[in-house]
Scaffold this motif. Structure first.
Motif, mmCIF file in Angstrom:
data_model
loop_
_atom_site.group_PDB
_atom_site.id
_atom_site.type_symbol
_atom_site.label_atom_id
_atom_site.label_comp_id
_atom_site.label_asym_id
_atom_site.label_seq_id
_atom_site.Cartn_x
_atom_site.Cartn_y
_atom_site.Cartn_z
ATOM 1 N N MET A 170 2.276 0.363 -4.383
ATOM 2 C CA MET A 170 1.025 1.015 -5.230
ATOM 3 C C MET A 170 1.182 2.498 -5.594
ATOM 4 S SD MET A 170 -0.550 -1.437 -5.498
ATOM 5 C CE MET A 170 -2.351 -1.332 -6.196
ATOM 6 N N GLN A 186 -5.327 -4.430 -5.098
ATOM 7 C CA GLN A 186 -4.184 -4.635 -3.950
ATOM 8 C C GLN A 186 -4.178 -5.750 -3.087
ATOM 9 O OE1 GLN A 186 -4.193 -0.793 -1.770
ATOM 10 N NE2 GLN A 186 -2.846 -1.303 -0.466
ATOM 11 N N GLY A 200 0.762 -1.334 0.231
ATOM 12 C CA GLY A 200 0.042 0.015 0.124
ATOM 13 C C GLY A 200 0.833 1.237 0.168
#
Length: 144
Positions: A42, A80, A38
């Protein structure tokens, strides 16, 4: 055996304790991987595809009405989660691969049994004892 004693015997077995430790470490590792995906992977990935934040990706199926929240198909969170899984699976694969390599190297190493070594030494000593004596050359012209 009472249920309490049976449960105590089950709970303190080595396998159960090892499993509990593995689960706790696995949960902590999962948090680390989620943060890595995260917070590290990402954002650059989103930047590469035009500044898209995957966690915000979704399709609104029904807008919010009054007190009822909107119904959203949040496929970005799914993406994700899939990336999280792939990273965890790869890390576990690499760990298992390293353990298997160590086991193969351990299996290749010849194991020497003390009993076999002792028997080999006895065999060699018996061979030495059973050798025919070297012929003695006596010269009849030489006195003793």
């Amino acid at each position: 055996m009472s249920i309490v004693n049976e449960f105590k015997a089950f709970a303190v077995k080595g396998n159960v304790v090892d499993m509990a430790v593995g689960i706790i470490i696995g949960a902590a590792f999962g948090k680390i991987v989620s943060s890595f995906v995260g917070d590290v992977i990402m954002p650059p990935l989103g930047l590469l595809i035009g500044g898209v934040d995957f966690s915000d990706l979704g399709v609104t199926l029904r807008a919010a009405q009054g007190d009822a929240p909107a119904v959203v198909l949040a496929y970005g969170k799914f993406i994700q989660t899939v990336i999280d899984f792939l990273i965890v699976a790869f890390a576990i694969f690499m760990g298992v691969k390293a353990i298997n390599r160590l086991k193969r190297e351990e299996a290749k190493a010849p194991t020497v049994n003390k009993q076999e070594v002792l028997l080999s030494e006895i065999r060699d000593l018996l061979k030495e004892q059973n050798k025919p004596a070297a012929p003695v050359n006596v010269d009849p012209n030489k006195p003793f």
